[in-house]
Design an enzyme around this catalytic site. Structure first.
Site, PDB file in Angstrom:
ATOM      1  N   GLN A  68       0.843  -1.201   0.000  1.00  0.00           N
ATOM      2  CA  GLN A  68       0.000   0.000   0.000  1.00  0.00           C
ATOM      3  C   GLN A  68       0.881   1.255   0.000  1.00  0.00           C
ATOM      4  O   GLN A  68       0.494   2.298   0.531  1.00  0.00           O
ATOM      5  CB  GLN A  68      -0.945   0.005   1.193  1.00  0.00           C
ATOM      6  N   SER A  69       2.039   1.166  -0.586  1.00  0.00           N
ATOM      7  CA  SER A  69       2.974   2.292  -0.602  1.00  0.00           C
ATOM      8  C   SER A  69       2.404   3.493  -1.358  1.00  0.00           C
ATOM      9  O   SER A  69       2.042   3.377  -2.538  1.00  0.00           O
ATOM     10  CB  SER A  69       4.287   1.854  -1.253  1.00  0.00           C
ATOM     11  N   ASN A  70       2.342   4.621  -0.672  1.00  0.00           N
ATOM     12  CA  ASN A  70       1.912   5.861  -1.339  1.00  0.00           C
ATOM     13  C   ASN A  70       2.990   6.347  -2.299  1.00  0.00           C
ATOM     14  O   ASN A  70       2.693   6.926  -3.336  1.00  0.00           O
ATOM     15  CB  ASN A  70       1.655   6.947  -0.293  1.00  0.00           C
TER      16      ASN A  70
END
Ligand SMILES: *Cc1c(COP(=O)(O)O)cnc(C)c1O
Length: 318
Positions: A68-70
């Site tokens: 879920q890396s921005n």
């Protein structure tokens, strides 16, 4: 000063707002509003990094992060816009998931390689090996390390201090609080504050690494940038204060009591904080600074909204 060039990706300046929570006023810098698909703190770093990548005629960009890396999402979207091929190396196994940030990653058409925890510990070597393979095919690969936290990327937060100083008299504040993952945001803030002759404390809420590890990462990165760009900034290590203990449940998790505070804030301000970074940072802000008069600290909202959608059931049950 040898300020590096950048490409425009973020909508700056981001707003500065006075908010009230439980009848206590506080100031928030809305870096979550630096854009939409391309939003959050990583966009400021990418402006410098992708300028350089373009300048070096790179045709493939590699980067890495959690599933879920921005940062990975912002990179994937920016690459699509700039006509660069993007490949992500993500810690996770959610091959079928299309939630939150992963949705954008997949929609952008970038190639995704999922790594387990042990593999991800060696992600830099893995990216290096893959880069070598592509170099043989004549491709010019630019590798962006975790969070875009390089001596170049952190210029995004060096220049941030100047932007903030035009919005509010910073001498009235004792510090800025931010979530810290890879540490680049905190490192940039430290340098920026020192260059501007301010004596701000940078409160870093470590969500991924231990207190000692993040301290070292931030200070080393700040010193390396200071040297590389001959900034002559006198960085006082005492100005970096790590507020530890707000991610004991782990980077990918968040405790119910923290979600409850996030939900209360949402009900009173309309601002929804994410489970990995800003939600934890605000819990620290609430405990240490909210409503305390002697220390006026600015809350830096670094973005991350899409991460909520991978945890929506948990949010609803709080
Ligand atoms: C990456 C990230 C951070 C942490 O920034 P670093 O520069 O990696 O320390 C904080 N908030 C959000 C929403 C992020 O995506």
């Amino acid at each position: 000063m040898n300020t590096p060039k950048r490409i425009q990706l973020a909508y700056l300046p981001t707003p500065l707002q006075q908010l009230s929570f439980q009848n206590k006023k506080f100031v928030v810098k809305r870096d979550d509003l630096s854009g939409l698909e391309m939003s959050g703190n990583k966009v400021r770093k990418l402006e410098y990094i992708l300028y350089q990548a373009k300048k070096m005629n790179s045709d493939v960009i590699f980067t890495c992060g959690g599933e879920q890396s921005n940062h990975a999402r912002a990179t994937a979207v920016a690459c699509a816009k700039l006509g660069l091929t993007c490949r992500l190396f993500l810690w996770g196994s959610n091959k079928k998931s299309t939630e939150g940030n992963l949705f954008f990653d997949k929609l952008s058409g970038c190639k995704i390689t999922f790594l387990d925890k042990a593999e991800y510990a060696k992600v830099n070597e893995i990216m290096f090996e893959e880069r070598k393979k592509l170099l043989k095919h004549g491709k010019n690969v630019y590798v962006i390390p975790e969070g875009g936290s390089t001596t170049l990327g952190i210029w995004g937060y060096i220049s941030f201090i100047e932007e903030l100083g035009k919005q509010i008299p910073l001498q009235n504040f004792s510090g800025i609080l931010t979530a810290a993952g890879s540490g680049g945001t905190a490192a940039g803030l430290l340098i920026g504050s020192s260059i501007m002759g301010l004596n701000l404390k940078i409160y870093a809420v470590n969500v991924l690494y231990s207190k000692l590890t993040i301290q070292n990462k931030v200070l080393r990165l700040a010193e390396a940038c200071n040297l590389e760009y001959k900034l002559n900034a006198s960085i006082d290590p005492a100005n970096l204060v790590v507020l530890d203990g707000y991610s004991n449940e782990g980077y990918k998790e968040i405790s119910m009591d923290k979600i409850k505070l996030i939900k209360n804030l949402f009900m009173q301000t309309g601002i929804l904080l994410d489970p990995a970074y800003t939600g934890k940072a605000f819990n620290a802000y609430y405990d240490h600074f909210l409503g305390k008069r002697k220390e006026q600290v600015i809350f830096l909202h670094t973005g991350g909204l899409f991460g909520v959608f991978a945890k929506s059931k948990k949010y609803l049950s709080a």
